[in-house]
Design a protein around this motif. Structure first.
Motif, mmCIF file in Angstrom:
data_model
loop_
_atom_site.group_PDB
_atom_site.id
_atom_site.type_symbol
_atom_site.label_atom_id
_atom_site.label_comp_id
_atom_site.label_asym_id
_atom_site.label_seq_id
_atom_site.Cartn_x
_atom_site.Cartn_y
_atom_site.Cartn_z
ATOM 1 N N GLY A 26 0.830 -1.206 0.000
ATOM 2 C CA GLY A 26 0.000 0.000 0.000
ATOM 3 C C GLY A 26 0.857 1.245 0.000
ATOM 4 N N GLY A 27 2.122 1.084 -0.428
ATOM 5 C CA GLY A 27 3.029 2.217 -0.506
ATOM 6 C C GLY A 27 3.926 2.377 0.711
ATOM 7 N N ALA A 28 3.704 1.549 1.735
ATOM 8 C CA ALA A 28 4.492 1.656 2.973
ATOM 9 C C ALA A 28 5.426 0.480 3.164
ATOM 10 C CB ALA A 28 3.547 1.764 4.174
ATOM 11 N N GLY A 29 5.521 -0.375 2.140
ATOM 12 C CA GLY A 29 6.412 -1.516 2.237
ATOM 13 C C GLY A 29 5.712 -2.767 2.733
ATOM 14 N N VAL A 30 6.464 -3.865 2.738
ATOM 15 C CA VAL A 30 5.896 -5.174 3.074
ATOM 16 C C VAL A 30 6.836 -5.921 4.019
ATOM 17 C CG1 VAL A 30 5.231 -7.444 2.125
ATOM 18 C CG2 VAL A 30 4.588 -5.329 0.911
ATOM 19 N N LEU A 31 6.244 -6.525 5.054
ATOM 20 C CA LEU A 31 7.007 -7.359 5.988
ATOM 21 C C LEU A 31 6.786 -8.827 5.630
ATOM 22 C CD1 LEU A 31 8.755 -7.511 8.612
ATOM 23 C CD2 LEU A 31 6.586 -7.783 9.853
ATOM 24 N N HIS A 32 7.884 -9.541 5.421
ATOM 25 C CA HIS A 32 7.816 -10.999 5.236
ATOM 26 C C HIS A 32 8.011 -11.689 6.589
ATOM 27 C CE1 HIS A 32 9.127 -10.967 0.697
ATOM 28 N NE2 HIS A 32 7.918 -10.469 0.897
ATOM 29 N N ILE A 33 7.099 -12.569 6.932
ATOM 30 C CA ILE A 33 7.221 -13.350 8.164
ATOM 31 C C ILE A 33 7.569 -14.773 7.746
ATOM 32 C CG2 ILE A 33 6.000 -14.204 10.207
ATOM 33 C CD1 ILE A 33 4.243 -11.647 9.999
ATOM 34 N N VAL A 34 8.776 -15.204 8.091
ATOM 35 C CA VAL A 34 9.342 -16.430 7.528
ATOM 36 C C VAL A 34 9.693 -17.406 8.643
ATOM 37 C CG1 VAL A 34 11.120 -17.360 6.003
ATOM 38 C CG2 VAL A 34 10.341 -14.996 5.701
ATOM 39 N N LYS A 35 9.138 -18.597 8.590
ATOM 40 C CA LYS A 35 9.525 -19.646 9.527
ATOM 41 C C LYS A 35 10.905 -20.171 9.133
ATOM 42 C CE LYS A 35 6.032 -22.627 9.246
ATOM 43 N NZ LYS A 35 5.494 -22.141 7.955
ATOM 44 N N ASN A 36 11.708 -20.503 10.103
ATOM 45 C CA ASN A 36 13.082 -20.897 9.806
ATOM 46 C C ASN A 36 13.194 -22.339 9.308
ATOM 47 O OD1 ASN A 36 15.839 -20.605 9.524
ATOM 48 N ND2 ASN A 36 16.254 -21.311 11.617
ATOM 49 N N TYR A 37 12.910 -22.494 8.028
ATOM 50 C CA TYR A 37 13.204 -23.727 7.299
ATOM 51 C C TYR A 37 13.993 -23.311 6.084
ATOM 52 C CZ TYR A 37 9.767 -25.544 10.430
ATOM 53 O OH TYR A 37 9.106 -25.874 11.589
ATOM 54 N N THR A 38 14.980 -24.080 5.724
ATOM 55 C CA THR A 38 15.944 -23.656 4.712
ATOM 56 C C THR A 38 15.265 -23.235 3.407
ATOM 57 O OG1 THR A 38 17.550 -25.113 5.726
ATOM 58 C CG2 THR A 38 18.055 -24.323 3.517
ATOM 59 N N GLY A 39 14.306 -24.028 2.965
ATOM 60 C CA GLY A 39 13.618 -23.711 1.711
ATOM 61 C C GLY A 39 12.839 -22.417 1.803
ATOM 62 N N ASP A 40 12.107 -22.228 2.889
ATOM 63 C CA ASP A 40 11.344 -20.994 3.065
ATOM 64 C C ASP A 40 12.280 -19.790 3.088
ATOM 65 O OD1 ASP A 40 9.391 -22.903 3.503
ATOM 66 O OD2 ASP A 40 8.551 -21.951 5.271
ATOM 67 N N VAL A 41 13.365 -19.914 3.837
ATOM 68 C CA VAL A 41 14.293 -18.788 3.971
ATOM 69 C C VAL A 41 14.870 -18.416 2.617
ATOM 70 C CG1 VAL A 41 16.503 -18.083 4.971
ATOM 71 C CG2 VAL A 41 14.834 -19.321 6.376
ATOM 72 N N LEU A 42 15.312 -19.417 1.857
ATOM 73 C CA LEU A 42 15.912 -19.148 0.537
ATOM 74 C C LEU A 42 14.906 -18.514 -0.414
ATOM 75 C CD1 LEU A 42 18.041 -22.383 -0.074
ATOM 76 C CD2 LEU A 42 18.883 -20.042 0.341
ATOM 77 N N ASN A 43 13.691 -19.044 -0.434
ATOM 78 C CA ASN A 43 12.720 -18.549 -1.416
ATOM 79 C C ASN A 43 12.192 -17.164 -1.056
ATOM 80 O OD1 ASN A 43 13.149 -20.820 -2.889
ATOM 81 N ND2 ASN A 43 11.208 -21.818 -2.379
ATOM 82 N N PHE A 44 12.014 -16.894 0.226
ATOM 83 C CA PHE A 44 11.630 -15.530 0.617
ATOM 84 C C PHE A 44 12.776 -14.550 0.335
ATOM 85 C CE2 PHE A 44 7.913 -17.258 2.816
ATOM 86 C CZ PHE A 44 6.997 -16.216 2.722
ATOM 87 N N GLU A 45 14.031 -14.967 0.595
ATOM 88 C CA GLU A 45 15.167 -14.087 0.310
ATOM 89 C C GLU A 45 15.268 -13.785 -1.183
ATOM 90 O OE1 GLU A 45 18.348 -15.126 3.913
ATOM 91 O OE2 GLU A 45 18.745 -15.823 1.862
ATOM 92 N N MET A 46 15.095 -14.844 -1.975
ATOM 93 C CA MET A 46 15.182 -14.654 -3.429
ATOM 94 C C MET A 46 14.090 -13.703 -3.909
ATOM 95 S SD MET A 46 15.288 -17.591 -6.384
ATOM 96 C CE MET A 46 16.524 -18.466 -5.421
ATOM 97 N N ALA A 47 12.881 -13.893 -3.389
ATOM 98 C CA ALA A 47 11.777 -13.012 -3.785
ATOM 99 C C ALA A 47 12.087 -11.570 -3.399
ATOM 100 C CB ALA A 47 10.483 -13.482 -3.132
ATOM 101 N N ALA A 48 12.574 -11.370 -2.174
ATOM 102 C CA ALA A 48 12.858 -10.011 -1.705
ATOM 103 C C ALA A 48 13.924 -9.348 -2.584
ATOM 104 C CB ALA A 48 13.303 -10.045 -0.244
#
Lengths: 326, 326
Positions: free
Chosen positions: B93-115
């Motif tokens: 909405g113009g103020a940015g986005v917070l990613h909430i990521v559970k610590n699993y290797t795949g989730d961490v990598l894919n959220f990082e790549m997206a960011a």
């Protein structure tokens, strides 16, 4: 089967202690669960109850907009008249008390006995008998009461908060029961804490159509099929008894051991079936509401809504098991 | 094992269709679940996601006061970057986005790549790693993210509704993770739709201490004991890592196949343990929030509250999985 209990004999009291610890809005006394704030003068009190093992039914539905008190019996065992008498006297705000009774022989007898023994409170009763699966099953003469209990407790509860008199509440609660139907399917048996082993044997290849919430037999045992086919079997049984039309309240209820993901798969199929009959899913619930301990399986309950019932469904409710809007 | 599915390959999409049919407040598009009303200008968007099979996490927590979007992967499989990118762009909405990521290797990598791939939206991330059971488990470097995800999503979600900026949200979300700990115990394995048989073997006599939400091994396998003893094992593990003090938010979470009655038995024991340490259960949840399909067992999660976090917990929330107060 492993059970998260201390002893089978203490499981109901231990669970009630947990409810009291978790929910400051509730008060537990002598095996009755009350709203902590007590009765409201002039409001009809709503009391239900039945065997434990179906949580959140009934104790989880005590609170604003639903029940005033719930009487939990032992696991799969009716509450005794003393509990019902205590609850009825305690929640009377001078406008009388409605008993909401699922149609199981023990429940019916004990609620009737309690109502007869209470001379100082006006009592009316509504019998819930929505399960189309079987007539005269184990524990029951006539149809069993299952998922529609949630509808009756919610809709009558909302009307009671508005100050409706006892006779009107009893009439509307009865109308909700008449407009509601349910059908359940088991993939596995439940296991009671005392028995410690499955209540019935069900081969890995089969499902039980029309299962009761205590593991009572249904209509037939058939080979396992897809969620789509199982949903169609349940919905055809309901539709054959009460043709679907107009706006529906639809609940896809888990029996306690089924993943929520799978209940949503079933809900999608139920919604497609409803559309196929020219009716509409207007309001819905998906989750564990009337369980049978750890049974895997589901039940579908529907209620034919009208504008009045829809408004009552949308009215605020604040209970551990159902909550919205205030 | 019987599964309420059409096919194993279609289970995630079928379940998402069911969510969309059941909850008019949600919109499902390209494997992302959004709030139907879309982003609010000036509000930070909250996006989470992870493997399916943990429902109501995460999609069930999309709505006012919690997430703006959830990205469900295949069962027990991380969402792909494209889903996360779509979700992030759509909820900004113009103020940015917070990613909430559970610590699993795949989730961490894919959220990082997206960011990294999103250049047009400001993104911050918080990693949830609350499970004290093990370090460097299957799928994870460091601690696993489990029950505290619900706390982070609820508390950060409430703060976001108040208009807090992205940096503050990320800081508070991180603080919630630091103040939270979890520990899980399995009585049975889960069964994934594709495998159709239990993920791991657990004898009828034993329980797995420190289980992960995908059936990953824990600390030890020991003979089954009482609910009181199991609760004490979980709470000692938590208390040994982060001493209990003051007002606590306490969740007793079912893994999907455990009767609610038994979760209340566990909650009573957890509450007694907390009192014994001189701390206080101030807020609580009991039920299925972060599940592992049909696993029987429970986890306990605690968060050390302060006045600010307590007010955020009490703030209104309207999601399919958590709902109160508006």
């Amino acid at each position: 089967m492993k059970k998260l209990i201390n002893t089978a004999d203490s499981v109901v009291d231990d669970a009630l202690n947990g409810m009291a610890a978790a929910h400051p809005s509730l008060r537990v006394r002598d095996r009755v669960v009350y709203r902590a704030e007590g009765p409201r003068p002039g409001k009809v009190g709503l009391v239900s109850g039945g065997g434990s093992g179906h949580e959140p039914l009934h104790a989880g539905f005590v609170g604003y907009g639903m029940l005033d008190a719930a009487c939990p019996g032992e696991v799969f065992t009716s509450p005794v008249p003393d509990q019902i008498i205590d609850a009825t006297r305690a929640v009377d705000g001078g406008a009388g008390v409605l008993h909401i009774v699922k149609n199981y022989t023990g429940d019916v007898l004990n609620f009737e006995m309690a109502a007869e023994l209470i001379e100082d409170v006006e009592v009316a009763s509504v019998l819930v008998d929505d399960d189309v699966a079987v007539q005269d099953s184990l524990y029951t003469a006539g149809r069993r009461g299952t998922g529609a209990t949630v509808f009756v407790e919610k809709l009558a509860g909302a009307l009671a908060e508005q100050g409706a008199p006892l006779a009107q509440l009893a009439a509307v609660a009865g109308e909700v029961d008449e407009r509601s139907r349910s059908f359940g399917i088991a993939l596995t048996s439940c296991t009671t804490p005392h028995a410690g082993k499955p209540t019935f044997d069900l081969p890995e290849t089969d499902v039980e159509l029309g299962i009761g919430i205590h593991g009572e037999p249904g209509r037939a045992r058939v080979p396992m099929v897809s969620a789509r086919e199982l949903a169609a079997i349940a919905m055809e049984a309901i539709h054959g008894d009460l043709p679907l039309r107009g706006d529906l309240l639809v609940m896809v209820n888990g029996m306690g051991g089924t993943p929520l993901m799978e209940l949503y798969v079933v809900f999608a199929e139920v919604a497609a079936f409803v559309r196929g009959k020219g009716a509409r899913v207007s309001r819905s619930l998906v989750g564990n509401y009337v369980t049978s301990l750890d049974m895997q399986g589901f039940s579908v309950s529907i209620c034919l809504l009208d504008d009045v019932l829809t408004r009552l469904w949308d009215a605020p409710v604040e209970t551990p098991g159902l909550r919205w809007g205030r």
